[in-house]
Motif scaffolding. Structure first.
Motif, mmCIF file in Angstrom:
data_model
loop_
_atom_site.group_PDB
_atom_site.id
_atom_site.type_symbol
_atom_site.label_atom_id
_atom_site.label_comp_id
_atom_site.label_asym_id
_atom_site.label_seq_id
_atom_site.Cartn_x
_atom_site.Cartn_y
_atom_site.Cartn_z
ATOM 1 N N SER A 21 0.846 -1.192 0.000
ATOM 2 C CA SER A 21 0.000 0.000 0.000
ATOM 3 C C SER A 21 0.876 1.234 0.000
ATOM 4 O O SER A 21 1.971 1.222 0.552
ATOM 5 C CB SER A 21 -0.906 0.032 1.234
ATOM 6 N N CYS A 22 0.364 2.303 -0.587
ATOM 7 C CA CYS A 22 1.063 3.576 -0.585
ATOM 8 C C CYS A 22 0.024 4.672 -0.389
ATOM 9 O O CYS A 22 -0.869 4.829 -1.222
ATOM 10 C CB CYS A 22 1.813 3.789 -1.890
ATOM 11 N N VAL A 23 0.156 5.397 0.711
ATOM 12 C CA VAL A 23 -0.782 6.474 1.023
ATOM 13 C C VAL A 23 -0.145 7.810 0.699
ATOM 14 O O VAL A 23 0.982 8.087 1.135
ATOM 15 C CB VAL A 23 -1.198 6.438 2.503
ATOM 16 N N ALA A 24 -0.864 8.626 -0.053
ATOM 17 C CA ALA A 24 -0.385 9.956 -0.417
ATOM 18 C C ALA A 24 -1.059 11.012 0.450
ATOM 19 O O ALA A 24 -2.239 10.911 0.773
ATOM 20 C CB ALA A 24 -0.677 10.241 -1.884
ATOM 21 N N SER A 25 -0.279 12.033 0.810
ATOM 22 C CA SER A 25 -0.820 13.159 1.563
ATOM 23 C C SER A 25 -0.182 14.438 1.055
ATOM 24 O O SER A 25 0.791 14.405 0.298
ATOM 25 C CB SER A 25 -0.580 12.984 3.061
ATOM 26 N N GLY A 26 -0.726 15.562 1.487
ATOM 27 C CA GLY A 26 -0.205 16.853 1.035
ATOM 28 C C GLY A 26 -0.995 17.339 -0.180
ATOM 29 O O GLY A 26 -2.220 17.267 -0.203
ATOM 30 N N ARG A 27 -0.307 17.822 -1.181
ATOM 31 C CA ARG A 27 -0.940 18.383 -2.379
ATOM 32 C C ARG A 27 -1.368 17.270 -3.342
ATOM 33 O O ARG A 27 -0.904 17.190 -4.484
ATOM 34 C CB ARG A 27 0.021 19.345 -3.059
ATOM 35 N N THR A 28 -2.264 16.427 -2.879
ATOM 36 C CA THR A 28 -2.668 15.265 -3.672
ATOM 37 C C THR A 28 -3.431 15.646 -4.933
ATOM 38 O O THR A 28 -3.530 14.840 -5.853
ATOM 39 C CB THR A 28 -3.514 14.305 -2.825
ATOM 40 N N PHE A 29 -3.952 16.869 -4.984
ATOM 41 C CA PHE A 29 -4.657 17.311 -6.194
ATOM 42 C C PHE A 29 -3.712 17.424 -7.388
ATOM 43 O O PHE A 29 -4.141 17.463 -8.533
ATOM 44 C CB PHE A 29 -5.349 18.655 -5.957
ATOM 45 N N SER A 30 -2.402 17.448 -7.109
ATOM 46 C CA SER A 30 -1.411 17.552 -8.186
ATOM 47 C C SER A 30 -1.011 16.196 -8.749
ATOM 48 O O SER A 30 -0.226 16.119 -9.681
ATOM 49 C CB SER A 30 -0.166 18.285 -7.680
ATOM 50 N N ILE A 31 -1.553 15.112 -8.179
ATOM 51 C CA ILE A 31 -1.194 13.762 -8.632
ATOM 52 C C ILE A 31 -2.049 13.363 -9.830
ATOM 53 O O ILE A 31 -3.275 13.369 -9.765
ATOM 54 C CB ILE A 31 -1.379 12.735 -7.497
ATOM 55 N N TYR A 32 -1.380 13.017 -10.914
ATOM 56 C CA TYR A 32 -2.072 12.522 -12.104
ATOM 57 C C TYR A 32 -1.820 11.031 -12.326
ATOM 58 O O TYR A 32 -2.593 10.366 -13.009
ATOM 59 C CB TYR A 32 -1.617 13.288 -13.346
ATOM 60 N N ALA A 33 -0.750 10.533 -11.764
ATOM 61 C CA ALA A 33 -0.411 9.124 -11.920
ATOM 62 C C ALA A 33 0.450 8.676 -10.747
ATOM 63 O O ALA A 33 1.171 9.491 -10.149
ATOM 64 C CB ALA A 33 0.335 8.877 -13.229
ATOM 65 N N MET A 34 0.373 7.404 -10.435
ATOM 66 C CA MET A 34 1.233 6.827 -9.397
ATOM 67 C C MET A 34 1.826 5.534 -9.905
ATOM 68 O O MET A 34 1.216 4.835 -10.728
ATOM 69 C CB MET A 34 0.444 6.592 -8.105
ATOM 70 N N GLY A 35 3.015 5.245 -9.425
ATOM 71 C CA GLY A 35 3.699 4.065 -9.905
ATOM 72 C C GLY A 35 4.451 3.346 -8.802
ATOM 73 O O GLY A 35 4.647 3.887 -7.712
ATOM 74 N N TRP A 36 4.827 2.124 -9.122
ATOM 75 C CA TRP A 36 5.701 1.330 -8.255
ATOM 76 C C TRP A 36 6.969 0.993 -9.035
ATOM 77 O O TRP A 36 6.896 0.575 -10.202
ATOM 78 C CB TRP A 36 5.016 0.038 -7.819
ATOM 79 N N PHE A 37 8.083 1.200 -8.381
ATOM 80 C CA PHE A 37 9.385 0.821 -8.920
ATOM 81 C C PHE A 37 10.044 -0.080 -7.892
ATOM 82 O O PHE A 37 9.633 -0.123 -6.729
ATOM 83 C CB PHE A 37 10.242 2.057 -9.170
ATOM 84 N N ARG A 38 11.080 -0.810 -8.303
ATOM 85 C CA ARG A 38 11.813 -1.644 -7.354
ATOM 86 C C ARG A 38 13.300 -1.587 -7.643
ATOM 87 O O ARG A 38 13.712 -1.333 -8.771
ATOM 88 C CB ARG A 38 11.300 -3.084 -7.392
#
Length: 126
Positions: A21-38
């Motif tokens: 899981s990954c929870v975002a906080s702060g200026r979340t309105f600026s998020i258009y995409a999220m990703g996972w890298f390793r």
């Protein structure tokens, strides 16, 4: 600024499953995409999966396609990575990333994501 906090990593036997899981906080309105890298020790960071925040379009690395599923909970500002049929070669630190319009157009590129979490370790034993 956007803050990202990952959780859900751990030690699992080959063939097992984990959900990150990954929870975002702060200026979340600026998020258009999220990703996972390793990133595994001694190796370069690599793309795993990404999702468009609004439309839900998903992208996967060939190495995880059919085994991993990325999803998002828009109301909770959370992205998930369900990992099934895990293999020892999946062992790595998994990092969550968030980005704007650039990440939408180039979801597999690290450069499109200005915000990164600290990572959560996944270890798959044989």
């Amino acid at each position: 600024q956007v803050q990202l906090v990952e959780s859900g990593g751990g030690l699992v036997q080959a063939g097992g499953s984990l959900r990150l899981s990954c929870v975002a906080s702060g200026r979340t309105f600026s998020i258009y995409a999220m990703g996972w890298f390793r990133q595994a020790p001694g190796k370069e960071r690599e793309f795993v999966a990404a999702i468009n925040w609004s439309g839900g379009m998903t992208y996967y690395a060939d190495s995880v396609k059919g085994r991993f599923t990325i999803s998002r909970d828009y109301a909770r500002n959370t992205v998930y990575l369900q990992m099934n049929s895990l293999k020892p070669e999946d062992t790595a630190a998994y990092l969550c990333a968030a980005g704007g319009a650039v990440a939408v157009t180039t979801p597999r590129r690290e450069s499109g994501y200005p915000y990164w979490g600290q990572g959560t370790q996944v270890t798959v034993s044989s």
